[in-house]
Design a protein around this motif. Sequence first.
Motif, PDB file in Angstrom:
ATOM      1  N   VAL A 137       1.180  -1.149   0.268  1.00  0.00           N
ATOM      2  CA  VAL A 137      -0.022   0.440  -0.091  1.00  0.00           C
ATOM      3  C   VAL A 137       0.701   0.999   0.255  1.00  0.00           C
ATOM      4  O   VAL A 137       1.737   1.263   1.207  1.00  0.00           O
ATOM      5  N   ASP A 138       1.039   1.631  -0.954  1.00  0.00           N
ATOM      6  CA  ASP A 138       1.498   3.218  -1.342  1.00  0.00           C
ATOM      7  C   ASP A 138       0.808   4.375  -1.145  1.00  0.00           C
ATOM      8  O   ASP A 138       1.238   5.359  -0.198  1.00  0.00           O
ATOM      9  N   ILE A 139      -0.317   4.103  -1.119  1.00  0.00           N
ATOM     10  CA  ILE A 139      -1.298   5.985  -1.305  1.00  0.00           C
ATOM     11  C   ILE A 139      -2.351   5.537  -0.446  1.00  0.00           C
ATOM     12  O   ILE A 139      -3.032   4.657   0.085  1.00  0.00           O
ATOM     13  N   LEU A 140      -2.652   6.652   0.536  1.00  0.00           N
ATOM     14  CA  LEU A 140      -4.175   6.198   1.208  1.00  0.00           C
ATOM     15  C   LEU A 140      -4.300   7.947   1.322  1.00  0.00           C
ATOM     16  O   LEU A 140      -4.067   8.968   1.907  1.00  0.00           O
ATOM     17  N   ARG A 199       2.256   7.590   1.582  1.00  0.00           N
ATOM     18  CA  ARG A 199       2.050   8.770   1.112  1.00  0.00           C
ATOM     19  C   ARG A 199       0.681   8.531   1.569  1.00  0.00           C
ATOM     20  O   ARG A 199      -0.385   8.550   1.081  1.00  0.00           O
ATOM     21  N   ILE A 200       0.283   9.940   2.696  1.00  0.00           N
ATOM     22  CA  ILE A 200      -0.918   9.875   3.196  1.00  0.00           C
ATOM     23  C   ILE A 200      -1.829  11.472   3.273  1.00  0.00           C
ATOM     24  O   ILE A 200      -0.866  12.449   3.291  1.00  0.00           O
ATOM     25  N   VAL A 201      -2.717  11.887   2.291  1.00  0.00           N
ATOM     26  CA  VAL A 201      -3.587  12.572   2.546  1.00  0.00           C
ATOM     27  C   VAL A 201      -4.530  13.151   3.363  1.00  0.00           C
ATOM     28  O   VAL A 201      -5.194  11.912   3.504  1.00  0.00           O
ATOM     29  N   PHE A 237       5.116  10.424   4.089  1.00  0.00           N
ATOM     30  CA  PHE A 237       4.952  11.658   4.074  1.00  0.00           C
ATOM     31  C   PHE A 237       3.229  11.967   4.715  1.00  0.00           C
ATOM     32  O   PHE A 237       2.200  10.845   3.433  1.00  0.00           O
ATOM     33  N   VAL A 238       2.884  12.860   5.233  1.00  0.00           N
ATOM     34  CA  VAL A 238       1.875  13.075   5.447  1.00  0.00           C
ATOM     35  C   VAL A 238       1.093  14.465   5.342  1.00  0.00           C
ATOM     36  O   VAL A 238       2.059  15.314   5.701  1.00  0.00           O
ATOM     37  N   ASN A 239       0.193  14.610   4.031  1.00  0.00           N
ATOM     38  CA  ASN A 239      -0.207  16.127   4.034  1.00  0.00           C
ATOM     39  C   ASN A 239      -1.889  16.310   3.777  1.00  0.00           C
ATOM     40  O   ASN A 239      -2.321  15.381   4.016  1.00  0.00           O
ATOM     41  N   ALA A 240      -2.048  17.240   3.970  1.00  0.00           N
ATOM     42  CA  ALA A 240      -3.749  17.573   4.058  1.00  0.00           C
ATOM     43  C   ALA A 240      -4.239  18.436   2.959  1.00  0.00           C
ATOM     44  O   ALA A 240      -3.421  19.273   2.411  1.00  0.00           O
ATOM     45  N   LEU A 264       0.394  16.301  -3.555  1.00  0.00           N
ATOM     46  CA  LEU A 264       0.255  15.666  -2.117  1.00  0.00           C
ATOM     47  C   LEU A 264       0.970  14.704  -2.005  1.00  0.00           C
ATOM     48  O   LEU A 264       1.313  13.964  -0.842  1.00  0.00           O
ATOM     49  N   CYS A 265       0.389  13.298  -3.370  1.00  0.00           N
ATOM     50  CA  CYS A 265       0.240  11.965  -2.744  1.00  0.00           C
ATOM     51  C   CYS A 265       1.127  10.943  -3.934  1.00  0.00           C
ATOM     52  O   CYS A 265       1.668   9.553  -4.126  1.00  0.00           O
TER      53      CYS A 265
END
Length: 306
Positions: free
Chosen positions: A94-97, A146-148, A189-192, A226-227
């Motif tokens: 799992v690369d992106i959430l 990468r989490i958004v 990395f975590v962004n919003a 962002l991801c």
Amino acid sequence: MTINFEGKVAIVTGAGNGLGRSHALELARRGAKVVVNDLGGARDGSGASSEASQEVVGLIEAMGGEAISHGANVANFDEVQDMVQQTMDKWGRVDILINNAGILRDKSFSKMSIDDFKLVLDVHVMGSVNCTKAVWDIMREQNYGRIVMTTSSSGMYGNFGQSNYGAAKMAVLGLMNTLVLEGAKNNVFVNALAPTAGTRMTEDLMPEEIIKAFSPEAVTAGMLTLCDENAPNRFILCAGAGGYSSANIFETEGCFIPQPSQNPETVREHWDTLTAQDNQATMSSGSKQGEKFVMKAMAFMKSQQK
């Protein structure tokens, strides 16, 4: 440079409609294998159906992509774990959430029930916590993630009738801020994203012609920055109707008041200094605020020794 997601596996929650659907389709279009998560409820969280998520999977497969659907209620950790396990069984990573799932229960605070307040927090906050927790160790072990989070202007600035939603949307920024510190060494990395779009969540709030301008696709264009591999970290991106901006929390340089003058009257007297914005800055962690105040105290003590 073209942003693409070849070889990446993405989980998008609330992906049956609106923003989530747009996010899932564009991730797939750019090469990602996508888990289309959607409980299939109404925008107030009631009901459940797999029809919407299955339709998105069909659209992805029709364009030559790979996708599966899962109806996990993000507020239920066991169901979320099952979704992540099925993803690992099928694709091995799992690369992106994209934490997008949400509901609305809008009422003024005086008329809102505690149950409606709790339910909105459960979906937005614990939903983001559950999904992030379920993929966190996977991302850390593969040294990539990468989490958004999906925040909102309602959380950052307030919005009448949305005390529950606003509280939830500010909470996910607090979650982001700490996860950024804990995930950085493992390239997680975590962004919003703070979106404004014409979806089921906003259809009663804006006229039809305005909703068309606020298309979900305009928000997705920002979300994708962002991801990907070159994403920032700890960034709040605001997007809607073709407008894009960043949001941040700044703290002023402030002042120092020595003992025994530390009383409310003296604090009020220093109000102009403590609110002056000329040297304001962002804080990389909560401890930095404490360090700043300690340094002010030490500087004062040093000045008294001269």
